[in-house]
Design a protein around this motif. Structure first.
Motif, PDB file in Angstrom:
ATOM      1  N   CYS A 205       0.593  -1.392  -0.198  1.00 41.72           N
ATOM      2  CA  CYS A 205      -0.011   0.139  -0.225  1.00 41.72           C
ATOM      3  C   CYS A 205       0.499   0.822   0.073  1.00 41.72           C
ATOM      4  O   CYS A 205       0.601   2.579  -0.768  1.00 41.72           O
ATOM      5  N   ARG A 207       3.632   1.884  -1.283  1.00 46.89           N
ATOM      6  CA  ARG A 207       4.409   2.067  -2.742  1.00 46.89           C
ATOM      7  C   ARG A 207       3.112   2.424  -3.644  1.00 46.89           C
ATOM      8  O   ARG A 207       3.299   3.059  -4.640  1.00 46.89           O
ATOM      9  N   LEU A 208       2.063   1.844  -3.600  1.00 45.87           N
ATOM     10  CA  LEU A 208       1.023   2.367  -4.587  1.00 45.87           C
ATOM     11  C   LEU A 208       0.122   3.593  -3.762  1.00 45.87           C
ATOM     12  O   LEU A 208      -0.737   4.496  -5.645  1.00 45.87           O
ATOM     13  N   ASN A 210       0.847   5.800  -4.342  1.00 46.82           N
ATOM     14  CA  ASN A 210       1.758   7.267  -4.891  1.00 46.82           C
ATOM     15  C   ASN A 210       1.605   7.278  -6.387  1.00 46.82           C
ATOM     16  O   ASN A 210       1.430   8.464  -7.075  1.00 46.82           O
ATOM     17  N   LYS A 211       0.824   6.054  -5.962  1.00 49.60           N
ATOM     18  CA  LYS A 211       1.350   5.542  -7.735  1.00 49.60           C
ATOM     19  C   LYS A 211      -0.204   5.472  -8.423  1.00 49.60           C
ATOM     20  O   LYS A 211      -0.509   5.444  -9.453  1.00 49.60           O
ATOM     21  N   ASP A 212      -0.972   4.369  -8.096  1.00 44.76           N
ATOM     22  CA  ASP A 212      -2.328   3.609  -7.962  1.00 44.76           C
ATOM     23  C   ASP A 212      -3.389   4.197  -6.870  1.00 44.76           C
ATOM     24  O   ASP A 212      -3.686   2.914  -5.948  1.00 44.76           O
ATOM     25  N   ILE A 213      -3.445   5.423  -6.750  1.00 45.57           N
ATOM     26  CA  ILE A 213      -4.771   5.376  -5.391  1.00 45.57           C
ATOM     27  C   ILE A 213      -5.827   4.570  -5.589  1.00 45.57           C
ATOM     28  O   ILE A 213      -6.310   3.923  -4.269  1.00 45.57           O
ATOM     29  N   GLY A 214      -6.232   4.325  -6.604  1.00 37.61           N
ATOM     30  CA  GLY A 214      -7.617   3.201  -6.796  1.00 37.61           C
ATOM     31  C   GLY A 214      -7.166   1.754  -6.273  1.00 37.61           C
ATOM     32  O   GLY A 214      -7.774   1.424  -5.185  1.00 37.61           O
ATOM     33  N   GLN A 215      -5.455   1.301  -6.935  1.00 38.28           N
ATOM     34  CA  GLN A 215      -5.274   0.076  -6.602  1.00 38.28           C
ATOM     35  C   GLN A 215      -4.793  -0.256  -4.996  1.00 38.28           C
ATOM     36  O   GLN A 215      -5.050  -0.998  -4.250  1.00 38.28           O
ATOM     37  N   ALA A 216      -4.370   0.941  -4.508  1.00 36.25           N
ATOM     38  CA  ALA A 216      -3.429   1.337  -3.316  1.00 36.25           C
ATOM     39  C   ALA A 216      -5.093   0.677  -2.024  1.00 36.25           C
ATOM     40  O   ALA A 216      -5.216   0.358  -1.212  1.00 36.25           O
ATOM     41  N   GLU A 218      -8.641  -0.567  -2.747  1.00 43.00           N
ATOM     42  CA  GLU A 218      -8.346  -1.872  -3.175  1.00 43.00           C
ATOM     43  C   GLU A 218      -7.168  -2.942  -2.121  1.00 43.00           C
ATOM     44  O   GLU A 218      -7.945  -3.905  -1.544  1.00 43.00           O
ATOM     45  N   GLU A 219      -6.156  -2.853  -1.804  1.00 42.18           N
ATOM     46  CA  GLU A 219      -5.496  -3.473  -0.968  1.00 42.18           C
ATOM     47  C   GLU A 219      -5.544  -3.259   0.107  1.00 42.18           C
ATOM     48  O   GLU A 219      -5.548  -3.788   1.219  1.00 42.18           O
TER      49      GLU A 219
END
Length: 387
Positions: A205, A207-208, A210-216, A218-219
């Motif tokens: 989370c 790592r994600l 700042n890169k992909d808030i949606g994926q973050a 979900e995680e």
């Protein structure tokens, strides 16, 4: 085991002592029988002599009358020579002498018979006293035999109980060690692994984010579910250590929760009934009652093949009772007194109840099993309340 060897040695000693006492009893019985026979023989002989003595006395009295009469006739004849001749005097004299001889012999016979009678009466008295002492001895030996038999059997029973307790202690220690190992495995394979995975997911989370808030997100949702599962697993382990709510809400509430979970897990229709005014008990008593119910329900699950079970708890002014019944196949209740290796649950129940100075009754047949527990109250307080 040492206790088992001691128990066998005690059994041999008990058997020898009881056999020796039994032989002593038989010897005393023989003495009593012989004494009774001799007493009866003396009585019969005495009765016979008494009859003979009475006959002799009558004969002596009759001879004494004849003797007086013969002497009087001899005196009369001796004075009247004009009327009686020498032949008459001789006949009267011979008759008087003959009667005197017979009288003397009868008196001698009477004397001997009376002496025999007196001797038999003395023997009868002594024999009667001997018989009474023999009977008294037999009575005392019989009492001692029964007392020693019960005492020796009780010693042997206590040794067997000590052996069972020794085995139970080993079982409890082994169970404690097994429980620790199980807890270690449960924590290592469950929550510890889950927490390690949670840490890994947190790093993902990070790592994600700042890169992909949606994926973050979900995680994070998955992380949330994993945390809930970890909490649930930890609560399960804690519940095994001490049921939730037992200290806070009491034995009845904790048992109701446990029975609800038991019914859902096993499919066995289990009814819980409470009678009387529910009373909070000492922690030791509530934990003991809960563990007893837990052990009984565990046995129902593992062995009974029951479709229905019932747990009844009743509070009274004199104590608390717990009854667990099922309609299963039952079991041999001898296993309680002689537990098979690895089967100590019922013995453990009895030990728990004994520590609370209560009573445990176990009845089982092919129609089901009923276990009744009664823990006493004294002066409004549970006996264990001060411990």
């Amino acid at each position: 085991m040492i206790m088992s060897d001691s128990s066998k040695k005690i059994e041999v000693i008990v058997d020898r002592v009881l056999r020796s006492l039994e032989e002593s009893k038989e010897d005393i019985i023989s003495i009593v029988d012989n004494a009774e026979k001799e007493l009866n023989d003396i009585k019969n002989e005495l009765e016979s002599i008494k009859v003979r003595v009475n006959t002799i006395i009558d004969e002596v009295e009759e001879l004494e009358k004849r003797d007086r009469s013969a002497r009087y006739r001899l005196m009369v004849i001796s004075k009247d020579f004009n009327r009686y001749g020498e032949e008459d005097i001789k006949n009267a004299y011979d008759e008087a002498k003959d009667i005197q001889i017979k009288l003397m012999m009868k008196k001698q016979e009477e004397k001997i018979l009376i002496e025999n009678r007196n001797e038999l009466e003395r023997r009868l008295k002594k024999q009667d006293e001997l018989l009474e002492r023999a009977r008294h001895l037999y009575k005392n030996v019989d009492i001692a035999f029964k007392f020693l038999r019960d005492s020796l059997n009780n010693i042997n029973t206590q040794l067997v109980n000590f052996q069972n307790r020794e085995e139970l202690i080993f079982h409890v220690l082994r169970a404690q060690e097994d429980e620790r190992q199980k807890m270690e495995r449960d924590l290592h394979d469950g929550p510890v692994q889950d927490i390690a995975n949670l840490l890994y997911k947190v790093e993902i989370c990070q790592r994600l984010i700042n890169k992909d808030i949606g994926q973050a997100l979900e995680e994070l949702e998955g992380l949330k579910k994993a945390i809930k599962q970890c909490i649930k697993d930890l609560r399960g382990i804690i519940y095994e250590l001490k049921p939730h709510g037992l200290s806070e809400l009491g034995f009845i509430s904790a048992l109701k929760t446990y029975i609800s979970d038991f019914e859902m897990e096993t499919g066995i229709n289990t009814e819980m009934m409470v009678f009387g005014i529910e009373t909070r008990l000492d922690d030791e008593i509530e934990i003991a009652l809960f563990r007893i119910a837990q052990e009984c329900l565990s046995n129902i699950k593992k062995h009974s093949r029951a479709k229905n079970a019932c747990v009844r708890c009743e509070f009274t002014s004199s104590g608390v009772s717990l009854v667990i019944e099922d309609d299963g196949v039952g079991f041999d209740t001898d296993i309680v007194n002689n537990p098979i290796k690895g089967h100590y649950g019922l013995l453990g129940i009895r030990e728990r109840v004994a520590l609370l100075q209560g009573r445990c009754d176990i009845n089982s047949s092919s129609n089901g099993t009923k276990i009744s527990i009664n823990i006493p109250l004294y002066d409004g307080e549970f006996k264990n309340g001060e411990n």
